[in-house]
Design a protein around this motif. Structure first.
Motif, mmCIF file in Angstrom:
data_model
loop_
_atom_site.group_PDB
_atom_site.id
_atom_site.type_symbol
_atom_site.label_atom_id
_atom_site.label_comp_id
_atom_site.label_asym_id
_atom_site.label_seq_id
_atom_site.Cartn_x
_atom_site.Cartn_y
_atom_site.Cartn_z
ATOM 1 N N ALA A 473 0.831 -1.210 0.000
ATOM 2 C CA ALA A 473 0.000 0.000 0.000
ATOM 3 C C ALA A 473 0.863 1.255 0.000
ATOM 4 C CB ALA A 473 -0.926 -0.015 1.211
ATOM 5 N N TRP A 474 1.916 1.250 0.809
ATOM 6 C CA TRP A 474 2.834 2.405 0.876
ATOM 7 C C TRP A 474 3.427 2.688 -0.499
ATOM 8 C CZ3 TRP A 474 7.781 3.658 -0.306
ATOM 9 C CH2 TRP A 474 8.335 4.784 0.306
ATOM 10 N N ALA A 475 3.884 1.630 -1.182
ATOM 11 C CA ALA A 475 4.513 1.807 -2.489
ATOM 12 C C ALA A 475 3.510 2.229 -3.554
ATOM 13 C CB ALA A 475 5.214 0.512 -2.910
ATOM 14 N N ASN A 476 2.348 1.596 -3.558
ATOM 15 C CA ASN A 476 1.365 1.870 -4.609
ATOM 16 C C ASN A 476 0.819 3.300 -4.565
ATOM 17 O OD1 ASN A 476 1.605 -0.615 -5.823
ATOM 18 N ND2 ASN A 476 -0.060 -1.545 -4.651
ATOM 19 N N GLU A 477 0.881 3.907 -3.383
ATOM 20 C CA GLU A 477 0.491 5.314 -3.287
ATOM 21 C C GLU A 477 1.472 6.216 -4.040
ATOM 22 O OE1 GLU A 477 0.230 6.374 0.783
ATOM 23 O OE2 GLU A 477 -1.625 5.241 1.163
ATOM 24 N N ARG A 478 2.667 5.724 -4.250
ATOM 25 C CA ARG A 478 3.732 6.534 -4.841
ATOM 26 C C ARG A 478 4.103 6.107 -6.261
ATOM 27 N NH1 ARG A 478 3.806 6.080 0.428
ATOM 28 N NH2 ARG A 478 4.603 7.759 1.744
ATOM 29 N N LEU A 479 3.469 5.044 -6.778
ATOM 30 C CA LEU A 479 3.775 4.505 -8.097
ATOM 31 C C LEU A 479 2.704 4.887 -9.115
ATOM 32 C CD1 LEU A 479 4.894 0.906 -7.028
ATOM 33 C CD2 LEU A 479 6.394 2.658 -8.024
ATOM 34 N N ALA A 480 3.106 4.921 -10.379
ATOM 35 C CA ALA A 480 2.126 5.120 -11.447
ATOM 36 C C ALA A 480 1.214 3.899 -11.523
ATOM 37 C CB ALA A 480 2.848 5.318 -12.772
ATOM 38 N N LYS A 481 0.034 4.077 -12.149
ATOM 39 C CA LYS A 481 -0.929 2.978 -12.218
ATOM 40 C C LYS A 481 -0.338 1.739 -12.882
ATOM 41 C CE LYS A 481 -5.172 5.744 -12.181
ATOM 42 N NZ LYS A 481 -6.404 6.109 -12.929
#
Length: 516
Positions: A473-481
């Protein structure tokens, strides 16, 4: 007209043995030898190989631990004119036999630590004849290295090497497929040693720490310039963070090569701040990608001494100095002296600056080719408009307007998700910033809708507290779709090759056929 000088690395070793015989050359544990002793012992190896009837260019395989004996045998065989074949001790017995056979090795040297392995494959070695296996004490029916060298002369053997003679075959410790035998001449290795000595400021007062296996081609990045310039080498039998720090302090180490994982482990050592590392003038990282976040940590922990080298075993490299790194943290530098770098598009034409493409190298220490494999040699070759033969790396990179190279990712590692190109290194760089992540690596897993989707494997900083969903979750908030992680897998350690590069193929084999 005078003959063209044929100055090889062994010629330089002879020079240092003659001019600085009492200077310490190599230390390992409690044992040390001087340059005079190193020279004499190499000469003994030469005379012993002559007694065995070894011919110039004949292959000799080595499966040995990090010791002074290993380095003496290896360098002595090179000085004699044999072609040495160092084989990874991480391989399975059958793999070791495959490489010994592929290289056409007639003799094999080992030690007590691997005698069981060699005994198990003795009958499958197709070129090593009866009496062709030597171990330190003659264990388990092998001939004794000690007996071989006893009563042999210490005088110079009077062997005139040619720069175009074969020096060694290095089997790449790559992360995919059967390693290929990379063939080098004395000319290539001498050029490599001189290039790196200049780039990393080696000299007779250098004290270099070998933290990685002697058989590894990456280890030779600092080994050859250290021996070329007559410095002192301290060999680690095996790497641990605490022993590494102790040796750096005890021997006032000036030069050290470590892969990113080793830097991470050193900085995580609880007693790190207790050691005096002020003698370090050059720390080199190579072998696998070091994230920008880790580079910043290294600068803070070690001071401005970090150099990064990018290259391939087949020949070619870029290097970046600490001063340059502070301005371009994401770059791996510019080509080392004597090398040219090109970036190739899908049509094998050069792309414009700042556009990504396959990295190719041309220069002074390129391989002669893959051993017994002209098809793969040709497949790895690209020719420019002048007919010069470049080596394809299989890596994707871009070059900026000032000639600095940025490695995007390995061509084979690129994930194609929903038609988009996704580079694992971009995701890994984000994950490395997560407070709960010590190390991260990303692969593409099959997906029924997207074709592939990113999966992250994580070594947590605090295993007891780590939660895979929270990290995702932490990473996906900061990654492109297109980059978002489908799954996080927590691990204690990654499968690695000799230089710490993650064996992504093994991680892929552990995944289910598809992810929902």
């Amino acid at each position: 007209m005078l003959n063209i000088p044929q100055n090889t690395l062994p010629d330089m070793w002879t020079y240092h043995a003659r001019t600085a015989p009492r200077k310490t050359a190599i230390t390992c544990g409690a044992e040390s030898i001087t340059w005079g002793e190193f020279g004499a012992r190499m000469n003994q190896v030469c005379h012993a190989l002559a007694g065995l009837g070894v011919q110039r260019g004949e292959r000799i395989a080595f499966v040995m631990s990090n010791t002074i004996e290993y380095l003496v045998l290896l360098c002595g065989a090179m000085k004699y004119g044999a072609c040495v074949v160092p084989i990874s001790t991480l391989l399975a017995p059958e793999q070791i036999a495959t490489l010994a056979n592929d290289s056409d090795s007639r003799f094999l040297f080992t030690d007590a630590g691997f005698i069981d392995v060699i005994t198990a494959i003795r009958g499958t070695l197709t070129h090593v004849g009866k009496g062709g296996i030597f171990s330190s004490q003659g264990e388990d029916g092998c001939r004794s290295i000690r007996d071989l060298l006893s009563n042999t002369a210490c005088e110079e053997p009077g062997i005139a090497l040619n720069l175009d003679d074969l020096m060694n075959i290095s089997y790449s410790s790559g992360t995919t497929g059967l390693p290929k035998g990379v063939v080098y001449s004395h000319r290539a290795r001498a050029h490599m040693g001189m290039t790196y000595a200049i780039a990393m400021k080696f000299g007779p007062t250098s004290r270099s720490l070998l933290t990685t296996p002697i058989y590894s081609n990456g280890t030779w990045i600092t080994l050859w310039p250290a021996l070329l310039t007559g410095g002192e080498i301290v060999i680690m039998p095996a790497f641990t963070p605490s022993s590494c720090l102790e040796l750096m302090q005890q021997h006032r180490i000036t030069h050290a090569f470590m892969v990113p994982t080793q830097f991470i482990r050193l900085m995580a050592e609880p007693r790190f701040r207790d050691f005096d590392l002020s003698s370090l003038r050059m720390c080199l990282t190579a072998g696998s990608n070091m994230s920008v976040e880790v580079k910043r940590q290294v600068f803070a922990a070690f001071g401005p001494c970090l150099h990064e080298l990018y290259g391939c075993s087949e020949g070619g490299a870029t290097i970046i100095t600490p001063e340059e790194l502070q301005q371009r943290m994401a770059s791996v530098g510019r080509p080392t002296p004597g090398f040219d770098t090109r970036i190739l598009g899908g049509d094998d034409r050069e792309v414009a600056r700042n556009e990504p493409g396959e990295i190719a190298f041309y220069g002074g220490w390129m391989m002669r080719g893959y051993h017994n494999n002209p098809e793969q040699t040709e497949a790895a070759t690209w020719r420019d408009e002048h007919g010069r033969e470049f080596i394809r790396t299989g890596d994707i990179g871009r070059m900026d307007e000032d000639g600095y190279l940025y490695v995007v990712d390995r061509k084979k590692d690129m994930i194609i998700s929903g038609g988009f190109n996704v580079f694992p290194s971009d995701i890994e760089a984000i994950l490395q910033q997560c407070p709960e992540v010590l190390e991260a690596t990303v692969i593409g897993a099959p997906h029924p809708l997207w074709g592939e989707t990113p999966v992250a494997f994580i070594i947590p900083r605090h295993a007891a507290k780590a939660e895979a969903p929270a990290i995702a979750a932490w990473a996906n908030e900061r990654l492109a779709k297109t980059q978002r992680i489908a799954k996080v897998v927590l691990m204690d350690e990654f499968p690695r090759n000799a230089l710490g590069k993650v064996m992504k193929r093994e991680l892929k084999n552990a995944l289910p056929a598809t992810l929902d």
